[in-house]
Design a protein around this motif. Structure first.
Motif, PDB file in Angstrom:
ATOM      1  N   PHE A  88      40.607  31.593  -4.529  1.00  0.00           N
ATOM      2  CA  PHE A  88      39.214  31.198  -4.405  1.00  0.00           C
ATOM      3  C   PHE A  88      38.772  31.192  -2.950  1.00  0.00           C
ATOM      4  O   PHE A  88      39.600  31.082  -2.032  1.00  0.00           O
ATOM      5  N   GLY A  89      37.454  31.263  -2.751  1.00  0.00           N
ATOM      6  CA  GLY A  89      36.898  30.952  -1.451  1.00  0.00           C
ATOM      7  C   GLY A  89      36.807  29.439  -1.316  1.00  0.00           C
ATOM      8  O   GLY A  89      37.087  28.693  -2.265  1.00  0.00           O
ATOM      9  N   GLY A  90      36.396  28.957  -0.142  1.00  0.00           N
ATOM     10  CA  GLY A  90      36.298  27.524   0.052  1.00  0.00           C
ATOM     11  C   GLY A  90      35.368  26.864  -0.940  1.00  0.00           C
ATOM     12  O   GLY A  90      35.698  25.820  -1.528  1.00  0.00           O
ATOM     13  N   LEU A  91      34.195  27.458  -1.185  1.00  0.00           N
ATOM     14  CA  LEU A  91      33.217  26.883  -2.102  1.00  0.00           C
ATOM     15  C   LEU A  91      33.702  26.912  -3.544  1.00  0.00           C
ATOM     16  O   LEU A  91      33.678  25.883  -4.232  1.00  0.00           O
ATOM     17  N   THR A  92      34.134  28.062  -4.036  1.00  0.00           N
ATOM     18  CA  THR A  92      34.616  28.136  -5.412  1.00  0.00           C
ATOM     19  C   THR A  92      35.848  27.250  -5.600  1.00  0.00           C
ATOM     20  O   THR A  92      36.056  26.685  -6.677  1.00  0.00           O
ATOM     21  N   GLY A  93      36.635  27.103  -4.545  1.00  0.00           N
ATOM     22  CA  GLY A  93      37.789  26.209  -4.612  1.00  0.00           C
ATOM     23  C   GLY A  93      37.380  24.766  -4.823  1.00  0.00           C
ATOM     24  O   GLY A  93      37.875  24.087  -5.730  1.00  0.00           O
ATOM     25  N   VAL A  94      36.440  24.269  -4.005  1.00  0.00           N
ATOM     26  CA  VAL A  94      36.049  22.863  -4.154  1.00  0.00           C
ATOM     27  C   VAL A  94      35.289  22.640  -5.459  1.00  0.00           C
ATOM     28  O   VAL A  94      35.351  21.542  -6.032  1.00  0.00           O
ATOM     29  N   GLN A  95      34.600  23.664  -5.952  1.00  0.00           N
ATOM     30  CA  GLN A  95      33.931  23.528  -7.246  1.00  0.00           C
ATOM     31  C   GLN A  95      34.950  23.303  -8.371  1.00  0.00           C
ATOM     32  O   GLN A  95      34.717  22.497  -9.268  1.00  0.00           O
ATOM     33  N   ALA A 105      44.676  22.914  -4.266  1.00  0.00           N
ATOM     34  CA  ALA A 105      44.966  24.038  -3.387  1.00  0.00           C
ATOM     35  C   ALA A 105      46.433  23.960  -2.981  1.00  0.00           C
ATOM     36  O   ALA A 105      46.922  22.890  -2.613  1.00  0.00           O
ATOM     37  N   ILE A 106      47.142  25.096  -3.063  1.00  0.00           N
ATOM     38  CA  ILE A 106      48.565  25.077  -2.729  1.00  0.00           C
ATOM     39  C   ILE A 106      48.929  26.076  -1.622  1.00  0.00           C
ATOM     40  O   ILE A 106      49.997  25.956  -1.026  1.00  0.00           O
ATOM     41  N   TYR A 230      39.393  30.409   2.305  1.00  0.00           N
ATOM     42  CA  TYR A 230      40.110  30.777   1.081  1.00  0.00           C
ATOM     43  C   TYR A 230      41.362  29.944   0.801  1.00  0.00           C
ATOM     44  O   TYR A 230      41.983  29.394   1.703  1.00  0.00           O
ATOM     45  N   ASN A 231      41.731  29.921  -0.494  1.00  0.00           N
ATOM     46  CA  ASN A 231      42.983  29.267  -0.897  1.00  0.00           C
ATOM     47  C   ASN A 231      43.380  29.666  -2.307  1.00  0.00           C
ATOM     48  O   ASN A 231      42.528  30.083  -3.107  1.00  0.00           O
ATOM     49  N   PHE A 232      44.659  29.553  -2.603  1.00  0.00           N
ATOM     50  CA  PHE A 232      45.149  29.644  -3.975  1.00  0.00           C
ATOM     51  C   PHE A 232      45.083  28.248  -4.567  1.00  0.00           C
ATOM     52  O   PHE A 232      45.652  27.300  -4.019  1.00  0.00           O
ATOM     53  N   ASN A 275      43.869  20.030  -0.956  1.00  0.00           N
ATOM     54  CA  ASN A 275      42.439  19.823  -1.195  1.00  0.00           C
ATOM     55  C   ASN A 275      41.750  19.195   0.013  1.00  0.00           C
ATOM     56  O   ASN A 275      40.579  19.477   0.295  1.00  0.00           O
ATOM     57  N   GLU A 276      42.477  18.356   0.740  1.00  0.00           N
ATOM     58  CA  GLU A 276      41.905  17.677   1.902  1.00  0.00           C
ATOM     59  C   GLU A 276      41.468  18.659   2.986  1.00  0.00           C
ATOM     60  O   GLU A 276      40.559  18.359   3.779  1.00  0.00           O
ATOM     61  N   ASP A 277      42.081  19.833   3.015  1.00  0.00           N
ATOM     62  CA  ASP A 277      41.710  20.841   4.016  1.00  0.00           C
ATOM     63  C   ASP A 277      40.266  21.306   3.839  1.00  0.00           C
ATOM     64  O   ASP A 277      39.667  21.859   4.774  1.00  0.00           O
ATOM     65  N   TYR A 278      39.694  21.096   2.649  1.00  0.00           N
ATOM     66  CA  TYR A 278      38.369  21.620   2.319  1.00  0.00           C
ATOM     67  C   TYR A 278      37.317  20.520   2.175  1.00  0.00           C
ATOM     68  O   TYR A 278      36.245  20.748   1.608  1.00  0.00           O
TER      69      TYR A 278
END
Length: 292
Positions: A88-95, A105-106, A230-232, A275-278
């Motif tokens: 995911f991107g940062g936004l889709t990740g936090v969503q 996020a790993i 981004y993140n997995f 998750n805290e990174d975002y």
């Protein structure tokens, strides 16, 4: 003859009973993952299929890449449990972190804690590079990236508002558009279909390195401040499907990806993420109405 038929019927009944009682083979779980379609989808599928093959070997479970039609589709697949891992991107990740309890996020690219975007223009637009936000962009035709893109929409809009005190609708003389991907953004600007746009810096650099984009024709005029991207993200159901401790095993397999496999992102290597990174991305997303 009657005795034979009776014996045959008896054997058939026993076979049927045994078949009914015997447990059916357990279907093996498949790890399905996806990615936001931020680049050319055909090329992405080729690259992520190779990653699926590598993960399948390292994890000793079937792994399958499932293409997403757009950014929102990748989030919906994750929410519905159709996929259990996503780039995911940062936004889709936090969503997804917000809507799927236990999602986390790993892994992220080494570049992702300090990501940034390029504002780009066609050479004939008459706007020169600047250390300050280029106010002259307001008079040009402009395209953001995909609407749910962190580097092509969310953070560029945030920095635009921060530097001008205006929304995109107020700042641009013509309503800005949205592209299908970062590749598409560069193609639109380089072809002159729009005069300016904003793009993920890694995609722009990779296109220049591959000879797909002429930096003298499609020019960088402003670089944003940095932000996390981004993140997995892993689904909590991974532990149910593949056993306790699987998420940690998956993280190790992702961090071990190397060589040409990293060109799918593109990143120099993957590092741990949480998750805290975002948290900063989540704050901006709430401020701009992307996260409830």
């Amino acid at each position: 003859m009657m005795r034979f038929l009776a014996q045959f019927a008896g054997v058939a009944a026993v076979v049927a009973a045994l078949s009914h009682c015997a447990p059916s083979p357990k279907k093996r779980a498949v790890l399905r993952f996806s990615a936001i379609p931020d680049q050319n989808q055909t090329e992405l599928a080729e690259k992520f299929d190779r990653i699926a093959a590598r993960l399948s070997k390292d994890l000793e479970v079937p792994v399958e890449y499932v293409p997403a039609t757009d950014y929102k589709a990748s989030v919906e697949m994750f929410r519905n449990g159709d996929i259990h891992l996503a780039w995911f991107g940062g936004l889709t990740g936090v969503q997804t972190h917000h809507s799927v309890p236990g999602a986390k996020a790993i892994a992220q690219g080494e570049e992702d804690p300090s990501f940034y975007s390029y504002f780009i223009v066609h050479r004939d637009a008459g706007v020169t590079p600047s250390d300050d936000f280029p106010a002259a962009l307001g008079a040009l035709s402009f395209t953001f990236g995909p609407e749910s893109s962190t580097s092509g929409r969310l953070m560029p809009e945030f920095f635009l508002r921060q530097n001008t005190g205006k929304s995109p609708a107020e700042f641009f003389s013509k309503p800005p558009g949205f592209s299908n991907s970062h590749d598409h953004t560069v193609e639109l600007v380089e072809s002159g279909q729009v005069q300016a746009g904003v793009v993920n810096y890694t995609v722009y650099r990779q296109r220049v390195a591959d000879g797909k984009t002429d930096p003298a024709l499609c020019q960088i005029i402003w670089t944003t401040p940095t932000y996390a991207d981004y993140n997995f993200t892993a689904h909590p159901e991974l532990e149910t499907l593949f056993g306790a401790g699987f998420t940690e095993k998956l993280q190790s397999a992702l961090l071990a990806l190397d060589g040409d496999l990293l060109s799918a992102f593109p990143r120099t290597k993957l590092i741990p993420a949480s998750n805290e990174d975002y948290a900063g991305i989540a704050e901006v997303a709430r401020e701009l109405g992307f996260l409830q």
